[in-house]
Every structure is written in structure tokens, then in C-alpha cells.
Design an enzyme around this catalytic site. Structure first.
Site, short mmCIF file in Angstrom:
data_model
loop_
_atom_site.label_atom_id
_atom_site.label_comp_id
_atom_site.label_asym_id
_atom_site.label_seq_id
_atom_site.Cartn_x
_atom_site.Cartn_y
_atom_site.Cartn_z
N CYS A 122 45.91 -9.68 -9.94
CA CYS A 122 46.14 -10.83 -10.81
C CYS A 122 45.35 -10.59 -12.09
CB CYS A 122 45.68 -12.12 -10.15
SG CYS A 122 46.29 -13.59 -11.02
N CYS A 132 46.67 -16.31 -15.58
CA CYS A 132 47.05 -15.18 -14.73
C CYS A 132 47.92 -14.15 -15.44
CB CYS A 132 47.72 -15.69 -13.46
SG CYS A 132 46.64 -16.78 -12.51
N LYS A 197 52.52 -19.91 -3.29
CA LYS A 197 51.17 -20.24 -3.75
C LYS A 197 51.25 -21.50 -4.59
CE LYS A 197 47.21 -18.63 -6.36
NZ LYS A 197 46.56 -17.53 -7.07
N ARG A 207 37.15 -20.56 -8.33
CA ARG A 207 37.12 -20.31 -9.79
C ARG A 207 35.70 -20.17 -10.29
NH1 ARG A 207 42.47 -23.93 -11.36
NH2 ARG A 207 43.86 -22.70 -10.03
N ARG A 219 47.65 -24.28 -14.15
CA ARG A 219 48.56 -23.22 -13.70
C ARG A 219 49.92 -23.77 -13.24
NH1 ARG A 219 44.59 -19.60 -14.11
NH2 ARG A 219 42.88 -19.36 -12.62
N GLU A 235 61.07 -18.94 -2.85
CA GLU A 235 60.06 -17.96 -3.28
C GLU A 235 59.93 -16.84 -2.24
OE1 GLU A 235 58.40 -17.40 -5.91
OE2 GLU A 235 58.18 -19.25 -7.06
N LYS A 250 49.67 -20.27 0.68
CA LYS A 250 48.31 -20.55 0.18
C LYS A 250 48.31 -21.83 -0.60
CE LYS A 250 45.00 -18.76 -3.02
NZ LYS A 250 44.76 -17.85 -4.10
N SER A 276 39.03 -21.37 -0.70
CA SER A 276 37.63 -21.72 -0.95
C SER A 276 37.33 -23.20 -0.71
CB SER A 276 37.27 -21.33 -2.38
OG SER A 276 38.14 -21.94 -3.32
N TYR A 315 37.03 -17.15 4.45
CA TYR A 315 35.60 -16.93 4.20
C TYR A 315 34.78 -17.15 5.48
CZ TYR A 315 37.52 -17.30 -0.46
OH TYR A 315 38.30 -17.09 -1.57
C1 PBG Z 1 43.97 -16.06 -8.58
C2 PBG Z 1 43.56 -16.43 -7.23
C3 PBG Z 1 43.06 -17.66 -6.88
C4 PBG Z 1 42.73 -17.58 -5.54
C5 PBG Z 1 43.04 -16.31 -5.09
N1 PBG Z 1 43.58 -15.61 -6.16
C6 PBG Z 1 42.77 -18.85 -7.67
C7 PBG Z 1 43.70 -19.43 -8.61
O1 PBG Z 1 44.92 -19.25 -8.53
O2 PBG Z 1 43.20 -20.09 -9.50
C8 PBG Z 1 42.12 -18.71 -4.78
C9 PBG Z 1 41.38 -18.37 -3.57
C10 PBG Z 1 40.51 -19.43 -3.04
O3 PBG Z 1 40.45 -20.57 -3.53
O4 PBG Z 1 39.80 -19.11 -2.07
N2 PBG Z 1 44.81 -15.16 -8.81
#
Ligand code: PBG
Length: 329
Positions: A122, A132, A197, A207, A219, A235, A250, A276, A315
């Protein structure tokens, strides 16, 4: 047959039997541990919103990978925090880019070279604006962005990545990346596509961790609307048609229905990203004494697998692996 002949509690009285009839069993084989690599040496910057996680320089990242291997976790997903950023994310395509260095170091160390290294692809961690892709007229330009994504993918494969995971949500990126990987001899390298996603508030702590928050806007023009599932199927269908080997949903927890639908409609290997914010909520509630953290963690991970995920990016991977290793049902 109804009560009193049928009594469902009969299968619950004995722990051995409960284990025998357990329908969903987590395994360390399911887990992928995300890691954040930054430049320098001996750097360990704890991520305050994600207790236990840090930005690590390459040397310490390799040490952490040894702990991961020791816990029985077999795969990591790498995110880079580069020393400098640019307009279009070209820094992510450099031979000596931060993730490229990390992959080579992991593959050079005898104790960690067996790890299956997945490289996130990304631009948001590498652009000055935090989006991105490449900005034209105030928004991410799809087709220009495909060029950098494909270059980044080939560069990461050259460095030794075992799998490429595009997370940008541009249209057509899986096809272009597949074509460029193949053109460069990497036909054996699979693509795990972040297919469904969503534009999610659950990415907040990431972030901070990846220093990738957009400097303007959000986004929503490329990530999906959390209200949609039919669109998620479209998708996924397109990514499979373009050559995705594994499709991802995700975040995971608010999207268990989407995981279930993808698995049942496509029968593909499905990955789920326990992101996260989902992790941080557990840690915060645990720190307040409001929940039994390890118990809630295992319940969450089990629910993601029960919904249909084959692969769980989390995590919690090392912590959960330790519990599974010690468990005697
Ligand atoms: C960005 C990306 C993101 C995550 C993985 N790859 C964040 C976003 O799209 O802003 C999020 C992962 C997470 O929150 O643990 N390409």
C-alpha cells in the site's frame, strides 16, 4: 425426541467430552502476527494505543521474530515506517526500502528464515499526504496508483517476501500485480487480497502505529461502506477473477457476517484481519479490570474462525499461541 429423553447438557458435564465435541478449534497455524518496522538500530518505539506492540528497527524486529517463532507462530505481516515519504509512495519501491531490508534480515537469520513473511502492499505509509495512492485533483487516482503498487510488489518479492498482500482497495490492482509478478518470474508468489476492506474507525490505533493517517479527507472514495455486503461479494468476485489466491475481510469482528458469506459463496481460502481497534478495545477494557482479557481474546478469535476464516491476522497472535500451547482442554 424431546425432553426428558433429549438433554443437551449430557455432552457438557465432562471436560474431555466437551473438548471432543468442540466444533471450532483454533490452531497456531491459523495466526499471522503484524509487525511495524522502522529505520535505525536498537529502536523500540512502543505504540501507546496498542500495548505490547512497537515500531522496531530491523535488528530488534529480527529479535522479535525469534520470540514469534518460539511461540509457534509461523507467519508475520510487515508494515514499514520509512525514514522519508514522498508524493506517490515511490520510496516503498526502493531496493533498500525499509520493508525490503527487514525481509532480507529475517531471511538471513537461521532462527527466523522459516517464517512465512507476508508483505503488505500500500502507499499510505509512504506518501506525505497519507493516502493509499497518488493524488490528482484532490483524490486518489486509481490507474496511476496501480503502477506504484505493482512496482512495490515486485520489489518486495525480490527482497524475498513469501506472499504479497495489497491493502489499497484500488480497482484492478490484483490483476496488475499478478501480471507484473509473473513477468518478473514470481509466478510462485501468492496474492492475499484485502478484498472487502471497509472504511473503518477500527483502524485508529494502526494509523498511529504506521504513521499513515490521511492528512486531508478520509478513505471513503476507495474503502468500502460498512453498510454493504452485496458490494463485498462483487469485490471478492473480481479479485478472484484477477488472480487472488486468498481473499480477506477487514475488519473482522463487526464483519463476521461478511466473512461467513464470503466463505460460503466462494469456498476460497479466507483471511480475516482482527484490526488494531479491535485489539486495543480488549486491552483497554482488560486494563480497567472490566473483562478477563485472555478469555475475551480467545472468544473473539474463535468467533472469527467459526464465521469461516481460515487465516486470522491478529496482534494477539503470540499471546493466543502461548495459551493454545499450554492448553490441556
Ligand atoms: C493501510 C492499512 C491499514 C490497515 C492495514 N493496512 C489502515 C488503513 O487503511 O488506514 C489497518 C490495520 C489495523 O487497523 O490493524 N493500507
Amino acid at each position: 425426541m424431546r425432553f426428558p429423553v433429549t438433554r443437551l447438557r449430557r455432552l457438557r458435564y465432562n471436560g474431555v467430552l466437551r473438548a471432543m465435541v468442540t466444533e471450532t478449534k483454533l490452531s497456531v497455524d491459523d495466526f499471522v502476527m503484524p509487525l511495524f518496522v522502522c529505520s535505525g538500530t536498537k529502536v523500540n518505539n512502543p505504540i501507546s494505543s496498542m500495548p505490547g506492540n512497537s515500531q522496531l528497527s530491523v535488528d530488534l524486529l529480527v529479535e522479535e521474530c525469534k520470540n514469534i517463532v518460539a511461540a509457534g507462530v509461523k507467519s508475520v505481516l510487515l508494515f514499514g515506517i520509512p525514514p522519508h515519504k514522498d508524493e506517490d509512495g515511490s520510496v516503498a519501491c526502493e531496493h533498500n526500502g525499509i520493508v525490503q531490508q527487514a525481509i532480507r534480515a529475517i531471511k538471513q537469520e537461521p532462527l527466523t528464515r522459516g517464517l512465512f513473511v507476508i508483505a503488505d502492499v500500500c502507499n499510505c505509509e509512504y506518501t506525505v499526504h497519507g493516502h493509499c495512492g497518488t493524488i490528482v485533483d484532490g483524490d486518489v487516482e486509481n490507474d496511476l496508483t496501480l503502477v506504484t503498487l505493482a512496482r512495490q510488489s515486485v520489489s518486495l518479492a525480490e527482497a524475498g517476501a513469501d506472499m504479497i498482500a495489497p491493502s489499497d482497495m484500488m480497482d484492478g490492482r490484483v490483476g496488475v500485480i499478478r501480471e507484473q509478478l509473473d513477468a518478473n518470474g514470481f509466478y510462485k508468489i501468492p496474492i492475499m487480497a484485502y478484498s472487502a476492506k471497509y472504511a473503518s474507525g477500527f483502524y485508529g490505533p494502526f494509523r498511529e502505529a504506521a504513521e499513515s493517517a490521511p492528512k486531508f479527507g478520509n478513505r471513503a472514495t476507495y474503502q468500502m461502506n460498512p453498510a454493504n455486503t452485496d458490494e463485498a461479494m462483487r469485490e471478492v468476485e473480481l479479485d478472484i477473477a484477477e488472480g487472488a489466491d486468498i481473499v480477506m475481510v477487514k475488519p473482522a469482528l463487526s464483519y463476521l457476517d461478511v466473512i461467513h458469506r464470503v466463505k460460503s459463496e466462494f469456498g476460497m481460502p479466507v483471511a480475516a484481519y482482527n484490526v488494531s481497534g479491535e485489539f486495543s478495545m480488549v486491552k483497554a477494557a482488560e486494563a480497567n479490570g472490566w473483562i478477563d482479557g485472555p478469555r475475551v481474546m480467545m472468544e473473539i478469535l474463535t468467533s472469527i474462525k467459526r464465521a469461516g476464516a481460515d487465516i486470522i491476522i491478529t496482534y494477539h497472535a503470540v499471546e493466543a499461541a502461548k495459551i493454545l500451547n499450554a492448553r490441556s482442554y
